[in-house]
Design a protein around this motif. Structure first.
Motif, PDB file in Angstrom:
ATOM      1  N   PRO A 171       0.829  -1.208   0.000  1.00 20.91           N
ATOM      2  CA  PRO A 171       0.000   0.000   0.000  1.00 20.91           C
ATOM      3  C   PRO A 171       0.866   1.262   0.000  1.00 20.91           C
ATOM      4  O   PRO A 171       1.892   1.313   0.694  1.00 20.91           O
ATOM      5  CB  PRO A 171      -0.814  -0.129   1.291  1.00 20.91           C
ATOM      6  N   GLN A 229       0.729   4.010   1.337  1.00 20.72           N
ATOM      7  CA  GLN A 229       0.900   4.712   2.602  1.00 20.72           C
ATOM      8  C   GLN A 229       2.088   4.181   3.410  1.00 20.72           C
ATOM      9  O   GLN A 229       2.543   4.831   4.344  1.00 20.72           O
ATOM     10  CB  GLN A 229      -0.369   4.591   3.480  1.00 20.72           C
ATOM     11  N   LEU A 230       2.583   3.000   3.042  1.00 20.90           N
ATOM     12  CA  LEU A 230       3.681   2.388   3.786  1.00 20.90           C
ATOM     13  C   LEU A 230       5.027   2.768   3.173  1.00 20.90           C
ATOM     14  O   LEU A 230       5.167   2.793   1.955  1.00 20.90           O
ATOM     15  CB  LEU A 230       3.526   0.867   3.805  1.00 20.90           C
ATOM     16  N   GLN A 278      -4.745  -4.187  -2.105  1.00 21.18           N
ATOM     17  CA  GLN A 278      -4.116  -3.230  -3.021  1.00 21.18           C
ATOM     18  C   GLN A 278      -3.897  -3.856  -4.391  1.00 21.18           C
ATOM     19  O   GLN A 278      -4.111  -3.210  -5.424  1.00 21.18           O
ATOM     20  CB  GLN A 278      -2.787  -2.726  -2.443  1.00 21.18           C
TER      21      GLN A 278
END
Length: 134
Positions: free
Chosen positions: A37, A39-40, A87
């Motif tokens: 993802p 966001q990581l 994802q």
């Protein structure tokens, strides 16, 4: 419920999946990086660490003395990688919508079909984590 130190087919299958997938994470990390993802941070590190974790879990499931902790760790790992699998489906869906080819549609369908398969794997891991036949 009795303690069961024997391997059954679902447990061997889960161990084999972890060992194969974990090895693939380390040999071809670029295949898995896009499903981390966004966001990581540091997708390569996440792929490598998850690959090592899968191998450790797979090996742990195979031995009676480590099966309980490996089962619990395996269940946690399967829950932890679920966002990556989601994802992958999201990205595949976008590609299928953009390309509109049978191949991209089939891949998208495969990623969607894979999501509910997490639950039986988690169940097998939790059963191993209990150390029982139940």
């Amino acid at each position: 419920m009795r303690t069961d130190s024997t391997l059954d087919l679902p447990l061997v299958g889960l161990a084999a999946l972890f060992l194969g997938s974990g090895t693939l994470h380390l040999v071809r990390p670029q295949v898995f990086e896009p499903i981390v993802p966004p966001q990581l941070p540091e997708p390569r590190k996440i792929v490598e660490v998850s690959g090592v974790a899968e191998i450790v879990c797979g090996l742990g499931l195979l031995h009676p003395k480590t099966r309980r902790i490996a089962g619990l760790a395996s269940a946690a790992l399967l829950v932890g990688v679920l966002p990556g699998n989601v994802q992958m489906s999201v990205d595949a869906g976008k590609r299928a919508h953009r390309k509109r080819t049978p191949k991209s549609a089939a891949f998208f369908a495969g990623t969607l079909a894979r999501l509910p398969l997490q639950w039986p794997m988690i169940k097998v891991a939790l059963r191993a984590g209990k150390g029982t036949d139940a």
